[in-house]
Design a protein around this motif. Structure first.
Motif, PDB file in Angstrom:
ATOM      1  N   PRO A 389       0.830  -1.208   0.000  1.00 57.42           N
ATOM      2  CA  PRO A 389       0.000   0.000   0.000  1.00 57.42           C
ATOM      3  C   PRO A 389       0.860   1.253   0.000  1.00 57.42           C
ATOM      4  N   ALA A 390       0.278   2.354  -0.436  1.00 52.06           N
ATOM      5  CA  ALA A 390       1.012   3.625  -0.462  1.00 52.06           C
ATOM      6  C   ALA A 390       1.521   3.947   0.935  1.00 52.06           C
ATOM      7  N   GLY A 391       2.801   4.228   1.032  1.00 51.96           N
ATOM      8  CA  GLY A 391       3.421   4.530   2.316  1.00 51.96           C
ATOM      9  C   GLY A 391       3.787   3.308   3.122  1.00 51.96           C
ATOM     10  N   GLY A 392       3.463   2.114   2.635  1.00 52.38           N
ATOM     11  CA  GLY A 392       3.784   0.887   3.352  1.00 52.38           C
ATOM     12  C   GLY A 392       5.174   0.375   3.029  1.00 52.38           C
ATOM     13  N   SER A 393       5.568  -0.675   3.720  1.00 46.08           N
ATOM     14  CA  SER A 393       6.901  -1.231   3.514  1.00 46.08           C
ATOM     15  C   SER A 393       6.815  -2.744   3.355  1.00 46.08           C
ATOM     16  N   LEU A 394       7.589  -3.245   2.395  1.00 49.41           N
ATOM     17  CA  LEU A 394       7.672  -4.672   2.125  1.00 49.41           C
ATOM     18  C   LEU A 394       9.133  -5.069   2.131  1.00 49.41           C
ATOM     19  N   ALA A 395       9.452  -6.159   2.820  1.00 50.68           N
ATOM     20  CA  ALA A 395      10.808  -6.693   2.799  1.00 50.68           C
ATOM     21  C   ALA A 395      10.781  -8.040   2.089  1.00 50.68           C
ATOM     22  N   VAL A 396      11.745  -8.243   1.212  1.00 55.55           N
ATOM     23  CA  VAL A 396      11.855  -9.500   0.470  1.00 55.55           C
ATOM     24  C   VAL A 396      13.168 -10.155   0.854  1.00 55.55           C
ATOM     25  N   ARG A 514      21.511  11.409  -2.739  1.00 58.67           N
ATOM     26  CA  ARG A 514      21.099  11.644  -4.124  1.00 58.67           C
ATOM     27  C   ARG A 514      19.624  11.264  -4.323  1.00 58.67           C
ATOM     28  N   THR A 515      19.226  10.168  -3.718  1.00 54.74           N
ATOM     29  CA  THR A 515      17.823   9.730  -3.840  1.00 54.74           C
ATOM     30  C   THR A 515      16.891  10.649  -3.047  1.00 54.74           C
ATOM     31  N   ILE A 516      17.345  11.094  -1.861  1.00 56.09           N
ATOM     32  CA  ILE A 516      16.540  12.049  -1.077  1.00 56.09           C
ATOM     33  C   ILE A 516      16.288  13.314  -1.890  1.00 56.09           C
ATOM     34  N   LEU A 517      17.307  13.757  -2.612  1.00 52.61           N
ATOM     35  CA  LEU A 517      17.179  14.958  -3.427  1.00 52.61           C
ATOM     36  C   LEU A 517      16.136  14.761  -4.528  1.00 52.61           C
ATOM     37  N   ARG A 518      16.051  13.562  -5.038  1.00 57.96           N
ATOM     38  CA  ARG A 518      15.076  13.264  -6.091  1.00 57.96           C
ATOM     39  C   ARG A 518      13.666  13.162  -5.524  1.00 57.96           C
ATOM     40  N   ASP A 519      13.559  12.704  -4.270  1.00 61.57           N
ATOM     41  CA  ASP A 519      12.282  12.656  -3.548  1.00 61.57           C
ATOM     42  C   ASP A 519      11.236  11.790  -4.255  1.00 61.57           C
ATOM     43  N   PRO A 520      11.519  10.506  -4.507  1.00 61.78           N
ATOM     44  CA  PRO A 520      10.538   9.642  -5.162  1.00 61.78           C
ATOM     45  C   PRO A 520       9.530   9.097  -4.153  1.00 61.78           C
ATOM     46  N   PRO A 521       8.272   8.897  -4.542  1.00 59.63           N
ATOM     47  CA  PRO A 521       7.286   8.335  -3.618  1.00 59.63           C
ATOM     48  C   PRO A 521       7.459   6.843  -3.385  1.00 59.63           C
ATOM     49  N   VAL A 522       8.159   6.142  -4.298  1.00 59.19           N
ATOM     50  CA  VAL A 522       8.417   4.707  -4.152  1.00 59.19           C
ATOM     51  C   VAL A 522       9.917   4.499  -4.081  1.00 59.19           C
ATOM     52  N   LEU A 523      10.344   3.743  -3.078  1.00 61.44           N
ATOM     53  CA  LEU A 523      11.768   3.537  -2.847  1.00 61.44           C
ATOM     54  C   LEU A 523      12.077   2.042  -2.871  1.00 61.44           C
ATOM     55  N   ILE A 524      13.102   1.669  -3.641  1.00 61.07           N
ATOM     56  CA  ILE A 524      13.564   0.278  -3.691  1.00 61.07           C
ATOM     57  C   ILE A 524      14.973   0.237  -3.134  1.00 61.07           C
ATOM     58  N   LEU A 525      15.167  -0.559  -2.081  1.00 60.61           N
ATOM     59  CA  LEU A 525      16.467  -0.726  -1.451  1.00 60.61           C
ATOM     60  C   LEU A 525      16.945  -2.140  -1.748  1.00 60.61           C
ATOM     61  N   ASP A 526      17.901  -2.242  -2.650  1.00 58.11           N
ATOM     62  CA  ASP A 526      18.375  -3.553  -3.084  1.00 58.11           C
ATOM     63  C   ASP A 526      19.657  -3.917  -2.340  1.00 58.11           C
ATOM     64  N   GLU A 527      19.499  -4.567  -1.188  1.00 58.28           N
ATOM     65  CA  GLU A 527      20.620  -4.994  -0.350  1.00 58.28           C
ATOM     66  C   GLU A 527      21.580  -3.826  -0.115  1.00 58.28           C
ATOM     67  N   ALA A 528      21.012  -2.703   0.269  1.00 52.70           N
ATOM     68  CA  ALA A 528      21.770  -1.450   0.363  1.00 52.70           C
ATOM     69  C   ALA A 528      22.809  -1.458   1.468  1.00 52.70           C
ATOM     70  N   THR A 553       8.104   1.544   0.442  1.00 53.99           N
ATOM     71  CA  THR A 553       9.469   1.015   0.461  1.00 53.99           C
ATOM     72  C   THR A 553       9.461  -0.490   0.223  1.00 53.99           C
ATOM     73  N   ILE A 554      10.269  -0.902  -0.745  1.00 52.57           N
ATOM     74  CA  ILE A 554      10.502  -2.332  -0.991  1.00 52.57           C
ATOM     75  C   ILE A 554      11.967  -2.594  -0.729  1.00 52.57           C
ATOM     76  N   THR A 555      12.236  -3.434   0.262  1.00 53.08           N
ATOM     77  CA  THR A 555      13.607  -3.691   0.692  1.00 53.08           C
ATOM     78  C   THR A 555      14.005  -5.113   0.333  1.00 53.08           C
ATOM     79  N   ILE A 556      15.092  -5.230  -0.422  1.00 54.23           N
ATOM     80  CA  ILE A 556      15.694  -6.540  -0.702  1.00 54.23           C
ATOM     81  C   ILE A 556      16.830  -6.704   0.287  1.00 54.23           C
ATOM     82  N   ALA A 557      16.769  -7.730   1.144  1.00 56.69           N
ATOM     83  CA  ALA A 557      17.709  -7.795   2.263  1.00 56.69           C
ATOM     84  C   ALA A 557      18.366  -9.159   2.382  1.00 56.69           C
ATOM     85  N   HIS A 558      19.656  -9.117   2.710  1.00 55.96           N
ATOM     86  CA  HIS A 558      20.391 -10.305   3.124  1.00 55.96           C
ATOM     87  C   HIS A 558      20.433 -10.358   4.648  1.00 55.96           C
TER      88      HIS A 558
END
Length: 631
Positions: A389-396, A514-528, A553-558
């Motif tokens: 959902p908008a504003g929600g977070s998912l971890a994969v 850099r991403t904060i400056l862009r200010d996107p409503p959807v964020l993907i974190l790929d094993e950041a 937020t969609i987070t890809i995590a190890h």
């Protein structure tokens, strides 16, 4: 979508494409001529200048004949002065026309070069990520630099030279016929043989040129890989600097051999043509004095001198015309390599009538998504149904190769689904315009890429019109402002190639800023944070928390410690969702997630991937060029 005439198969040595179905030369020539179509007005002016210059030049021998046969023998000084002045004016006018035609033709040629460069670059910008995972960077650079650069002579001067020399040849032959048709036949008798020789030499050089350009691409790839920061680190730490130098030397030796072969191909045959043409005046004198004189049809001295003058003027453009034909056949190999890139199929395209979203809420939904990288490999993802959902977070989470990163690549359309849909605010991402996707979705990956530019320029890449205050605010939110301010040049500090002047954690925080400056409503974190030590991870995680606030937020995590607070966690295994729920719910089930948590809590055993082991950033500097993840 598959190309009709192009099958891309990486070559084992060069990474170049193998093309069993190459277009025939006439089709290629039509396509080459098509490159000049936008400039046909200027080319028409060049043609007029060439024609005028050739006609003016042909007038000189006729004035010379009049001087020798009439003005001097009859003592007509007025006529002599007028004819001499005419010959001088002819030379001046020809020179002026020549300068003008060179300026216009060079301008047109450079514009065509510009069109080719930008066309190839634009095409590559639209290629799917899979193309770059199987193509060496040096190969791409070689196509743009070496191949297009090698065509410069063809597109800037060859076309004009062809028209100019062809016009000069035609005008000279007509003038020679007007002076004496018999001497003209003697002059032209060997011309068909010369044409046949030049065509044969051209085909030979074209084959060598194809091989030579492939070798240039191999050398470019070797330089790009081995002389990058990562390549130097790997070579020195592995003690392979000498072997890399030897390998480059061998590649250079092969290029030397190809360059010599290309330069010398047909050289003796073309020299014979030059010798024969240089000897033709003697043949003409002999024919005029012996053959024609014996028949009682002697040629006047003025006619003979004028004819030889025309013939000498004919030989230069004739030889040049034959050489131009050879060069054009050689350049076909370069055009073919460029056309191969221009013809690459673009799988991910913007629809004809794209949907443009104004304010993006940020709901992301995977609806029955399947994905395969190609027909040969099995499915990477199967039957994925998820809603964030908008504003929600998912971890994969899940083991290596389970499809986690692939899932995240489908949202910004780095790849397109094989089946099903990925929806953003209820709209299939394949129906959205690229600008909406780029504005709506931000990606922070494990491998942070920074340009060899200042810190400020790297941050402004996300928002070119950002003010200094906005840049500083983004850096503060990413927990990196204090470090940047402590540097001697502050935000003007050069980050170095790929950002190697900064540690892994610092680069990651720059990417977050850099991403904060862009200010996107959807964020993907790929094993950041998977390659960071615990202390650095904490600082980066704080920056990520600031970045994630109020975003989908969609987070890809190890490391599972980074996803405990996610609204929902799903476990991928072999491309399918094995289980899902909150952290506490999944622990209570004591299933695969619980097993991953228990494993994540233990020290890494011997042989574990270093990216999952504890240590500092400095201890875990990557010593190889990172490949884009495709699994």
């Amino acid at each position: 979508m598959k190309p009709e005439t192009l099958t891309w198969t990486p070559s084992p040595r060069t990474g170049a494409a193998e093309h069993p179905d190459r277009p025939e030369p006439p089709a290629q020539l039509r396509r080459i001529f098509g490159l000049f179509r936008p400039y046909r007005g200027r080319l028409a002016v060049v043609g007029l200048l060439v024609a005028a210059s050739s006609l003016v030049a042909v007038a000189s021998p006729f004035m010379l004949r009049e001087i020798l046969d009439t003005a001097i023998p009859q003592g007509r000084t007025g006529l002599l002065s007028l004819l001499a002045l005419g010959m001088i004016l002819t030379a001046v006018v020809s020179s002026v026309f020549g300068v003008l035609q060179t300026f216009i033709s060079t301008t047109v040629g450079q514009r065509v070069m510009h069109d080719l460069r930008t066309g190839v670059y634009s095409r590559l910008q639209r290629m799917p990520l899979a193309f770059f995972t199987r193509t060496r960077t040096g190969e791409v650079q070689s196509r743009i630099a070496n191949d297009i650069g090698g065509m410069q002579a063809t597109v800037t001067s060859t076309a004009t030279s062809l028209v100019s020399n062809l016009t000069a040849v035609i005008a000279s032959v007509v003038a020679m016929l007007a002076l004496d048709w018999r001497l003209t036949i003697v002059s032209m008798v060997l011309l068909p043989v010369f044409v046949w020789i030049s065509r044969k030499v051209g085909r030979e050089r074209r084959k060598i040129t194809t091989t030579r350009q492939g070798q240039l691409a191999t050398m470019a790839a070797t330089v790009t890989e081995s002389l990058s920061v990562s390549g130097i680190l790997l070579g020195r730490t592995m003690g392979r600097a000498d072997s890399l130098t030897k390998s480059f030397t061998d590649e250079s030796e092969r290029l030397v051999d190809l360059e010599i072969r290309s330069s010398m191909a047909g050289r003796w045959r073309m020299s014979v043509i030059g010798i024969v043409m240089a000897a033709m005046p003697a043949v003409i004198y002999w024919a005029a004095g012996i053959v024609l004189g014996a028949g009682g049809t002697a040629v006047s001295l003025g006619t003979l001198v004028a004819f030889v003058s025309l013939q000498q003027g004919l030989f230069r453009p004739a030889v040049s015309l034959l050489s131009t034909g050879v060069d054009m056949q050689t350049s076909l190999a370069l055009f073919q390599r460029i056309f191969e890139y221009l013809d690459l199929p673009v799988d991910i395209t913007e629809p004809e009538r794209p949907v443009r979203l104004g304010a993006v809420r940020g709901e992301v939904r995977f609806d029955g998504v399947d994905f395969s990288y190609d027909d040969k490999s099995g499915p990477t993802l199967k039957g994925i149904d998820l809603t964030v959902p908008a504003g929600g977070s998912l971890a994969v989470v899940g083991p290596t190769g389970s499809g986690k990163s692939t899932l995240s690549y489908l949202v910004p359309r780095l790849y397109d689904v094989t089946a099903g849909r990925v929806l953003l605010d209820g709209v299939d991402v394949r129906e959205l315009d690229f600008d909406t996707l780029a504005r709506a979705i931000g990606v922070v990956s494990q491998e942070t890429y920074l340009f060899h530019a200042s810190v400020a320029e790297n941050l402004r890449f996300a928002k070119p019109d950002a003010t200094d205050e906005e840049i500083e605010a983004a850096a503060r939110a990413a927990q990196i402002h204090d470090h940047i301010s402590s540097l001697p040049d502050g935000y003007d500090t050069l980050v170095g190639e790929r950002g190697y002047r900064f540690s892994g954690g610092e680069k990651q925080r720059l990417a977050i800023a850099r991403t904060i400056l862009r200010d996107p409503p959807v964020l993907i974190l790929d094993e950041a944070t998977s390659a960071l030590d615990t202390r650095t991870e904490l600082a980066v995680q704080q920056a990520i928390d600031a970045l994630s606030e109020g975003r989908t937020t969609i987070t890809i995590a190890h490391r599972l410690s980074t996803v405990r607070e996610a609204d929902r966690i799903v476990v991928l295994d072999a491309g399918v969702i094995a289980e899902g729920g909150t952290h506490d719910e999944l622990l209570a089930r004591d299933g695969r997630y619980a097993a991953l948590v228990r494993r994540d809590g233990r020290p890494a055993p011997m042989g574990t991937d270093i990216s999952e082991a504890p240590g500092t950033d400095e201890q875990r500097v990557s010593l190889t060029e990172p490949e884009p993840a495709v699994r």
